[in-house]
Design a protein around this motif. Structure first.
Motif, PDB file in Angstrom:
ATOM      1  N   GLY A 272     -10.247 -29.577  10.995  1.00  0.00           N
ATOM      2  CA  GLY A 272      -9.980 -28.930  12.075  1.00  0.00           C
ATOM      3  C   GLY A 272      -8.778 -29.039  13.421  1.00  0.00           C
ATOM      4  O   GLY A 272      -8.762 -27.674  14.075  1.00  0.00           O
ATOM      5  N   ALA A 273      -8.321 -29.780  13.697  1.00  0.00           N
ATOM      6  CA  ALA A 273      -6.879 -29.549  14.060  1.00  0.00           C
ATOM      7  C   ALA A 273      -6.467 -28.756  13.595  1.00  0.00           C
ATOM      8  O   ALA A 273      -5.595 -27.934  14.775  1.00  0.00           O
ATOM      9  CB  ALA A 273      -6.506 -31.479  14.270  1.00  0.00           C
ATOM     10  N   MET A 274      -5.887 -28.613  12.161  1.00  0.00           N
ATOM     11  CA  MET A 274      -4.952 -27.531  11.843  1.00  0.00           C
ATOM     12  C   MET A 274      -5.775 -26.353  11.903  1.00  0.00           C
ATOM     13  O   MET A 274      -4.605 -25.273  12.458  1.00  0.00           O
ATOM     14  CB  MET A 274      -4.678 -28.038  10.198  1.00  0.00           C
ATOM     15  CG  MET A 274      -3.902 -27.053   9.611  1.00  0.00           C
ATOM     16  SD  MET A 274      -2.333 -27.472  10.043  1.00  0.00           S
ATOM     17  CE  MET A 274      -1.966 -29.173   9.696  1.00  0.00           C
ATOM     18  N   ALA A 275      -7.092 -26.045  11.796  1.00  0.00           N
ATOM     19  CA  ALA A 275      -7.454 -24.684  11.410  1.00  0.00           C
ATOM     20  C   ALA A 275      -7.573 -24.254  13.398  1.00  0.00           C
ATOM     21  O   ALA A 275      -6.673 -23.583  13.612  1.00  0.00           O
ATOM     22  CB  ALA A 275      -8.910 -25.041  11.450  1.00  0.00           C
ATOM     23  N   LEU A 276      -7.623 -25.356  14.186  1.00  0.00           N
ATOM     24  CA  LEU A 276      -7.315 -25.191  15.816  1.00  0.00           C
ATOM     25  C   LEU A 276      -6.022 -24.564  16.307  1.00  0.00           C
ATOM     26  O   LEU A 276      -5.671 -23.451  16.723  1.00  0.00           O
ATOM     27  CB  LEU A 276      -7.837 -25.921  16.063  1.00  0.00           C
ATOM     28  CG  LEU A 276      -7.489 -25.701  18.166  1.00  0.00           C
ATOM     29  CD1 LEU A 276      -8.592 -24.922  18.403  1.00  0.00           C
ATOM     30  CD2 LEU A 276      -8.069 -27.157  18.827  1.00  0.00           C
TER      31      LEU A 276
ATOM     32  N   ALA B 182      -4.008 -21.118  16.876  1.00  0.00           N
ATOM     33  CA  ALA B 182      -3.918 -21.107  18.893  1.00  0.00           C
ATOM     34  C   ALA B 182      -2.314 -19.439  18.377  1.00  0.00           C
ATOM     35  O   ALA B 182      -2.714 -19.038  18.792  1.00  0.00           O
ATOM     36  CB  ALA B 182      -3.209 -22.333  18.740  1.00  0.00           C
ATOM     37  N   ILE B 183      -2.107 -20.343  17.104  1.00  0.00           N
ATOM     38  CA  ILE B 183      -0.663 -19.512  16.349  1.00  0.00           C
ATOM     39  C   ILE B 183      -0.971 -17.907  16.728  1.00  0.00           C
ATOM     40  O   ILE B 183      -0.434 -17.307  17.155  1.00  0.00           O
ATOM     41  CB  ILE B 183       0.233 -20.239  15.316  1.00  0.00           C
ATOM     42  CG1 ILE B 183       0.746 -21.652  15.724  1.00  0.00           C
ATOM     43  CG2 ILE B 183       1.163 -19.440  14.951  1.00  0.00           C
ATOM     44  CD1 ILE B 183       1.075 -22.262  14.694  1.00  0.00           C
ATOM     45  N   GLY B 184      -1.647 -17.779  15.605  1.00  0.00           N
ATOM     46  CA  GLY B 184      -2.489 -16.659  15.004  1.00  0.00           C
ATOM     47  C   GLY B 184      -2.990 -15.412  16.313  1.00  0.00           C
ATOM     48  O   GLY B 184      -2.824 -14.560  16.676  1.00  0.00           O
ATOM     49  N   LEU B 185      -3.712 -16.338  17.900  1.00  0.00           N
ATOM     50  CA  LEU B 185      -3.899 -15.721  18.997  1.00  0.00           C
ATOM     51  C   LEU B 185      -2.913 -14.821  19.657  1.00  0.00           C
ATOM     52  O   LEU B 185      -2.422 -14.336  19.932  1.00  0.00           O
ATOM     53  CB  LEU B 185      -4.613 -17.001  19.687  1.00  0.00           C
ATOM     54  CG  LEU B 185      -5.491 -16.084  20.520  1.00  0.00           C
ATOM     55  CD1 LEU B 185      -6.008 -15.050  20.634  1.00  0.00           C
ATOM     56  CD2 LEU B 185      -5.913 -17.290  21.366  1.00  0.00           C
ATOM     57  N   TYR B 186      -1.867 -16.829  19.822  1.00  0.00           N
ATOM     58  CA  TYR B 186      -0.257 -16.028  20.492  1.00  0.00           C
ATOM     59  C   TYR B 186       0.420 -14.326  19.931  1.00  0.00           C
ATOM     60  O   TYR B 186       0.937 -13.836  20.448  1.00  0.00           O
ATOM     61  CB  TYR B 186       0.487 -17.676  20.200  1.00  0.00           C
ATOM     62  CG  TYR B 186       2.027 -16.995  20.779  1.00  0.00           C
ATOM     63  CD1 TYR B 186       1.929 -17.706  22.586  1.00  0.00           C
ATOM     64  CD2 TYR B 186       2.722 -16.608  21.014  1.00  0.00           C
ATOM     65  CE1 TYR B 186       2.834 -17.514  23.042  1.00  0.00           C
ATOM     66  CE2 TYR B 186       4.112 -16.895  21.206  1.00  0.00           C
ATOM     67  CZ  TYR B 186       3.729 -16.909  22.888  1.00  0.00           C
ATOM     68  OH  TYR B 186       4.724 -17.161  23.425  1.00  0.00           O
TER      69      TYR B 186
END
Length: 199
Positions: free
Chosen positions: A100-104, A108-112
């Motif tokens: 879950g932390a890796m997906a988060l 976040a990187i993708g959204l940024y």
């Protein structure tokens, strides 16, 4: 009896009041513990001791061997059995949490990247707005609002799917505590808004 040996009359010699955690299921079936049959395959024998159980393990093992010679015996305390069950649950939870932390982090990187790319594509528009008199604060406010609007659309689609996916992953009779949806949702919304604002 549903066995091939036919019906038998049993004498109740005791009642198990508090089964181990692995058997503590809501609405579970009743269980009957039978004495081991000579030459048969036995399940588990639960023994209640007056004091600490660990010092009695060798004596219990010897007593079972004397009663049923040749039987393979694995003796352990209920605390040890529950400890192994908790360790398995902790390992599973740690694996799911790491995923879950890796997906988060990836999201976040993708959204940024998406928000930063969208702003970068509109550099000329920013220059034109400033040239015709827009202040820097107004331009920043507009682009922050656009980024948050994009994030809100993603949250509207993703948040309802999260609990549904979690229910599909967990078995219906899971011993895990219910997910605190409110705090998890608040953390997810705050994280997405923070990432979009920074971008």
């Amino acid at each position: 009896s549903d066995s091939a040996g036919g019906a038998r009359t049993l004498v109740v010699v005791g009642v198990v009041e508090d089964p181990p955690a692995a058997d503590r299921k809501e609405g579970g079936e009743a269980r009957v513990y039978l004495p081991p049959e000579p030459g048969g395959v036995s399940g588990a024998l639960l023994i209640r001791t007056a004091g600490p159980a660990r010092p009695l393990l060798p004596a219990l093992r010897a007593a079972v061997h004397a009663e049923t010679p040749g039987m393979v015996v694995h003796v352990r305390t209920v605390a040890a059995a529950e400890g192994e069950e908790r360790r398995r649950l902790r390992l599973a939870a740690a694996g799911v949490s790491a995923a879950g932390a890796m997906a988060l982090l990836l999201s976040a990187i993708g959204l940024y990247a998406v928000v930063a790319f969208a702003v970068g594509q509109r550099t000329r528009e920013i220059a034109v707005r400033i040239a015709v008199g827009a202040r820097g604060v107004q331009v920043v406010r507009r682009f922050v609002a656009d980024g948050l609007r994009l994030s809100a659309m993603g949250l509207a689609l993703g948040l309802p799917a999260g609990p549904l996916g979690l229910r599909a992953l967990l078995p219906a009779d899971s011993d895990l505590p219910p997910l605190p949806v409110g705090p998890v949702t608040a953390i997810a919304v705050l994280g997405v808004v923070l990432v979009a604002t920074v971008a």
